[in-house]
Design an enzyme around this catalytic site. Structure first.
Site, PDB file in Angstrom:
ATOM      1  N   SER A 150       0.864  -1.182   0.000  1.00 29.19           N
ATOM      2  CA  SER A 150       0.000   0.000   0.000  1.00 29.19           C
ATOM      3  C   SER A 150       0.894   1.223   0.000  1.00 29.19           C
ATOM      4  O   SER A 150       2.028   1.167   0.497  1.00 29.19           O
ATOM      5  CB  SER A 150      -0.894   0.017   1.248  1.00 29.19           C
ATOM      6  OG  SER A 150      -1.531   1.269   1.407  1.00 29.19           O
ATOM      7  N   TYR A 166      -1.310  -0.784  10.461  1.00 29.17           N
ATOM      8  CA  TYR A 166      -1.453  -1.039   9.022  1.00 29.17           C
ATOM      9  C   TYR A 166      -0.259  -0.479   8.254  1.00 29.17           C
ATOM     10  O   TYR A 166       0.329  -1.161   7.417  1.00 29.17           O
ATOM     11  CB  TYR A 166      -2.757  -0.418   8.521  1.00 29.17           C
ATOM     12  CG  TYR A 166      -3.019  -0.646   7.052  1.00 29.17           C
ATOM     13  CD1 TYR A 166      -3.505  -1.861   6.605  1.00 29.17           C
ATOM     14  CD2 TYR A 166      -2.803   0.368   6.114  1.00 29.17           C
ATOM     15  CE1 TYR A 166      -3.751  -2.082   5.260  1.00 29.17           C
ATOM     16  CE2 TYR A 166      -3.050   0.171   4.769  1.00 29.17           C
ATOM     17  CZ  TYR A 166      -3.525  -1.061   4.343  1.00 29.17           C
ATOM     18  OH  TYR A 166      -3.764  -1.268   3.007  1.00 29.17           O
TER      19      TYR A 166
END
Length: 263
Positions: A150, A166
């Site tokens: 990501s 995350y």
């Protein structure tokens, strides 16, 4: 003789396993590989969602099937590897996409939530890659592994986005990709990562709705969120012979947001 680009991108005769493949970006990736000719196996925890995904894939003319498994549990990962090999034979392409997030200020982030995110987003990627490498890819001296990272793994967060676990996990995925590619290159196994930007997914929808789509895309050079087809080209490139000399790389598919700095 050099092959034409259509031949290089063709995945006919290949088998792909996509984790987290029942919806969102995982399902988009499953469509991409299947549309390029691969047989596709999707996995996630919920059988009902997998059944719906396979119905959608099959309706698009893709040879698809499903196996329910929790990629945050070691024994489930091993069972998944064994079952997929028993049911469809050797796996040529592994897409590690299953993931979790948790929103909380860093000072209050629960340790158990940190472990949940890291176990699925990092440990799960490693263990499934290891299982398939040992069970088929190393012996065959070929394989393509695509890890979903990501842009959250490339830097910090805008103010208001409190996703420390995350972000940390996705930064780990990027360097895991590099390290594994270096170690397994001599086996003919290529390992790459895709780093999506802002897409509408179940994980991201709440944040997008909270901040607003206009605000979310204000700093994106292309001025929009990622769409239903935007990961397909990157996935097929990295899975196919068109990308046979690409390994250890992280390709951002983000409308350009990772190349600019908000003022």
């Amino acid at each position: 003789m050099a092959r034409k680009i259509g031949q290089l991108l063709d995945l006919t005769g290949k088998t792909a396993l996509v984790t987290g493949g029942s919806r969102g970006l995982g399902l988009q990736l499953a469509h991409a590989l299947g549309e390029a000719g691969a047989k596709v196996v999707v996995t996630s925890r919920k059988a009902s969602e997998l059944e719906a995904a396979v119905a959608e894939l099959s309706g698009a003319g893709i040879d698809a099937r499903w196996i329910a498994a929790d990629c945050a549990v070691d024994s489930e990962i091993e069972r998944l590897a064994i079952e997929v090999l028993e049911r469809v034979g050797d796996v040529d392409i592994l897409v590690n996409n299953a993931g979790a997030s948790w929103g909380a200020p860093a000072e209050d982030h629960p340790a158990a939530a940190w472990d949940k995110v890291m176990n699925l987003n990092v440990r799960g990627y490693f263990l499934l890659s290891q299982q398939l490498a040992k069970r088929c890819m190393i012996a065959r001296r070929q394989g393509a592994i695509i890890n979903l990272a990501s842009i959250a793994g490339l830097g910090g967060n805008p103010v208001g986005m409190k996703t420390i676990a995350y972000n940390t996990s996705k930064g780990a995925v990027i360097n895991f990709t590099r390290a594994l590619a270096a170690e397994w290159g001599h086996y003919g196994i290529r390992v790459n990562a895709i780093a999506p930007g802002f897409f509408r997914t179940k994980m991201a929808n709440g944040l997008i709705d909270q901040i607003g789509e206009d605000a979310m895309t204000a700093g994106v050079p292309l001025g929009r969120l990622g769409g239903d087809d935007d990961l397909k080209g990157a996935a097929v490139l990295l899975a196919s012979d068109a990308g046979k000399h690409i390994t250890g790389q992280c390709l951002a598919v983000d409308g350009g947001i990772s190349i600019v700095t908000a003022g």
